[in-house]
Design an enzyme around this catalytic site. Structure first.
Site: not given
Length: 306
Positions: A41-42, A141, A219, A221-222, A243, A249
């Site tokens: 994630k970083g 993480e 998601g 819906r903004g 995907d 991120d």
């Protein structure tokens, strides 16, 4: 003068296997396909911010191995500045084995490796970056004490502090009090509060935890922007996603870049949603993230229904 984005976080190398179904205990199955991707994630957020046009420094650890080399190459080619990355000879680069079934379920095994060595000693080494950073970004993480110390220092130095509470866990109040912008998804927000919150509960949480702003991603819906006074929904049109890996991120990285350019949080979120829409229209995470010239500006973007 403060400038640039400093990301402190994880760097993983991902091995993704396509399988008919998730293996049961004791079962051996044959994978249909294997893909390898730079991740963590970083690293993802650093790449997203750099590709969106930000000046980005990354504080992290990787092993002295082929996976670490590939991660450094991916980040460097995207414009991430790596002077804050420690290369360790006694630890492997963080790795994730991801099994994705035909029905869309997944199972993930993570070896943190060098990510566990992102410690306070590393922050001491890179304190100048924290002092000079305009925006400082963390996720979960890496060890929680490191996150707490990084955001505490950055807050004291006058940076805008951003936390993505993922993977979600209970967080101490003293950490949240150092967060200017909290960016969870709906699942993470519900876990932090204990249930799916109403708008009034979101505002109350921001007040109780002394968080400046919550940007809650929704998601397809903004997103919505939560302060102690109001909740503002920013809608988006739905598109078919190829995907969704790396969408969150990308959102965070692009938002940080836009905030660094002195745009309002609402304008930054619109830009971030436009960037995410491009990522989910492609396969992969870092390799799917858009560069600045690709990102529409000043429009209501498309986002997928997830």
């Amino acid at each position: 003068m403060k400038q640039g984005i400093v990301v402190i976080g994880s760097a993983n190398y991902d091995f993704v296997y396509r399988v008919a179904h998730i293996p049961r205990p004791g079962e051996t199955i044959i994978a249909k396909e294997r893909m390898t991707n730079p991740g963590g994630k970083g690293a993802n957020q650093a790449v997203a911010a750099a590709r969106a046009g930000g000046i980005v420094h990354f504080i992290a650890c990787v092993g002295k191995d082929s996976q670490g080399e590939r991660l450094l190459e991916s980040m460097g080619s995207s414009g991430v500045k790596g002077s804050g990355i420690r290369i360790l000879e006694d630890q492997p680069t963080g790795m994730a084995n991801i099994y994705v079934s035909d029905d869309g379920e997944n199972c993930i095994l993570v070896l943190p490796g060098a990510n566990e060595k992102v410690d306070i000693a590393l922050l001491d080494e890179q304190d100048e970056l924290l002092r000079n950073g305009q925006i400082v970004v963390c996720q979960l993480e890496i060890p929680l004490p490191t996150v707490c110390e990084a955001l505490k220092r950055a807050h004291a130095y006058g940076a805008v502090t951003v936390l993505n509470p993922s993977p979600v866990q209970l967080l101490p109040d003293e950490l949240l009090q150092c967060v200017d912008i909290l960016i969870p998804n709906e699942t993470e927000m519900a876990a932090l509060i204990g249930h799916t919150p109403s708008d009034e509960e979101l505002k109350a949480y921001a007040v109780q935890k002394q968080i400046g702003t919550i940007v809650l991603t929704l998601g397809g819906r903004g997103c919505c922007i939560v302060t102690k006074d109001q909740v503002t929904y920013l809608p988006c049109r739905s598109i078919e996603a190829v995907d969704t890996t790396g969408a969150g991120d990308t959102f965070l990285g692009a938002l940080a870049t836009r905030l660094g350019e002195r745009y309002s949080i609402e304008e930054a979120a619109q830009f971030a949603m436009a960037a995410s829409a491009i990522t989910v229209s492609r396969i992969g995470a870092q390799q799917a993230m858009p560069y600045r010239a690709e990102i529409p500006q000043g429009i209501t973007p498309d986002l997928p229904t997830t």
